[in-house]
Design a protein around this motif. Structure first.
Motif, short mmCIF file in Angstrom:
data_model
loop_
_atom_site.label_atom_id
_atom_site.label_comp_id
_atom_site.label_asym_id
_atom_site.label_seq_id
_atom_site.Cartn_x
_atom_site.Cartn_y
_atom_site.Cartn_z
N UNK A 272 0.81 -1.22 0.00
CA UNK A 272 0.00 0.00 0.00
C UNK A 272 0.84 1.27 0.00
N UNK A 273 1.82 1.35 0.89
CA UNK A 273 2.66 2.57 0.94
C UNK A 273 3.44 2.77 -0.35
N UNK A 274 3.96 1.68 -0.88
CA UNK A 274 4.72 1.78 -2.12
C UNK A 274 3.80 2.19 -3.28
N UNK A 275 2.59 1.65 -3.31
CA UNK A 275 1.64 2.01 -4.36
C UNK A 275 1.28 3.49 -4.28
N UNK A 276 1.15 4.01 -3.07
CA UNK A 276 0.85 5.44 -2.91
C UNK A 276 2.01 6.30 -3.41
N UNK A 277 3.23 5.94 -3.04
CA UNK A 277 4.40 6.71 -3.50
C UNK A 277 4.57 6.64 -5.01
N UNK A 278 4.42 5.44 -5.56
CA UNK A 278 4.54 5.29 -7.01
C UNK A 278 3.46 6.08 -7.74
N UNK A 279 2.24 6.03 -7.23
CA UNK A 279 1.13 6.76 -7.85
C UNK A 279 1.41 8.26 -7.85
N UNK A 280 1.86 8.78 -6.73
CA UNK A 280 2.16 10.21 -6.63
C UNK A 280 3.29 10.60 -7.57
N UNK A 281 4.31 9.76 -7.66
CA UNK A 281 5.44 10.06 -8.54
C UNK A 281 5.01 10.05 -10.01
N UNK A 282 4.17 9.11 -10.37
CA UNK A 282 3.69 9.03 -11.76
C UNK A 282 2.78 10.22 -12.08
N UNK A 283 1.93 10.60 -11.14
CA UNK A 283 1.08 11.78 -11.35
C UNK A 283 1.95 13.02 -11.56
N UNK A 284 2.98 13.16 -10.76
CA UNK A 284 3.90 14.29 -10.96
C UNK A 284 4.49 14.26 -12.37
N UNK A 285 4.87 13.09 -12.83
CA UNK A 285 5.45 12.96 -14.18
C UNK A 285 4.42 13.28 -15.26
N UNK A 286 3.21 12.76 -15.11
CA UNK A 286 2.16 12.97 -16.12
C UNK A 286 1.75 14.43 -16.24
N UNK A 287 1.89 15.19 -15.15
CA UNK A 287 1.45 16.58 -15.15
C UNK A 287 2.62 17.56 -15.19
N UNK A 288 3.81 17.06 -15.45
CA UNK A 288 4.96 17.94 -15.62
C UNK A 288 5.41 18.65 -14.36
N UNK A 289 5.13 18.06 -13.21
CA UNK A 289 5.56 18.66 -11.94
C UNK A 289 7.01 18.32 -11.65
N UNK A 290 7.62 19.11 -10.80
CA UNK A 290 9.00 18.84 -10.38
C UNK A 290 9.02 17.54 -9.56
N UNK A 291 10.15 16.87 -9.57
CA UNK A 291 10.29 15.64 -8.79
C UNK A 291 10.29 16.00 -7.31
N UNK A 292 9.41 15.35 -6.58
CA UNK A 292 9.32 15.59 -5.15
C UNK A 292 10.50 14.92 -4.44
N UNK A 293 11.02 15.56 -3.38
CA UNK A 293 12.09 14.92 -2.61
C UNK A 293 11.67 13.55 -2.05
N UNK A 294 10.38 13.36 -1.86
CA UNK A 294 9.88 12.07 -1.35
C UNK A 294 10.01 10.97 -2.40
#
Length: 149
Positions: free
Chosen positions: A38-60
């Motif tokens: 679950x925790x890994x899925x949340x982190x991966x989802x957030x990272x992919x959303x950042x990528x899909x929307x052109x956001x900066x890479x989060x330190x997390x």
């Protein structure tokens, strides 16, 4: 005087982009939770959303390989059957590009432009430009479809 209205319009449009981001996160998390903890899925989802929307890479998410994020994003875009959701992502990118161009935020403009070029290699881009009414309808429809239980 017009600057006030433009800023207000941009804030409204960014609100719709944020709503679409939440929808994409919810959809991604559901898919990734089947394959990851679950925790890994949340982190991966957030990272992919950042990528899909052109956001900066989060330190997390710095510990997640960029190749994995790109692969998951690529899979999501290629395999997503909901054309409205894909349309929402593209229109969000165009909205963000408009806002950042107006703000003369070169770093964000470059990130978003790179993301648009990446997305364009995976899915076709619709020709129309975003407008507030269309973004509002799209965000509301997607939220009702994926986020309201």
């Amino acid at each position: 005087m017009f600057g006030f209205f433009k800023k207000r319009l941009f804030r409204r449009m960014i609100g719709y982009v944020d709503a679409i981001k939440i929808v994409v996160y919810a959809k991604l998390w559901t898919k990734l939770a089947e394959q990851h903890a679950e925790d890994q899925a949340k982190q991966l989802s957030a990272a992919v959303v950042n990528r899909l929307f052109g956001s900066a890479v989060s330190p997390m998410h710095e510990n997640i390989p960029a190749t994995l994020i790109d692969e998951l994003g690529n899979d999501f875009l290629r395999n997503e059957e909901d054309k409205d959701l894909l349309h929402g992502i593209v229109m969000s990118l165009r909205t963000l590009m408009t806002v950042e161009t107006d703000a003369r935020n070169t770093e964000a403009m470059n990130r978003i432009s790179d993301t648009v070029q990446w997305v364009k290699t995976i899915i076709p881009l619709p020709p129309e430009a975003p407008n507030p009414d269309m973004m509002e309808r799209l965000a509301a429809m997607l939220q009702s479809r994926y986020c309201e239980q």
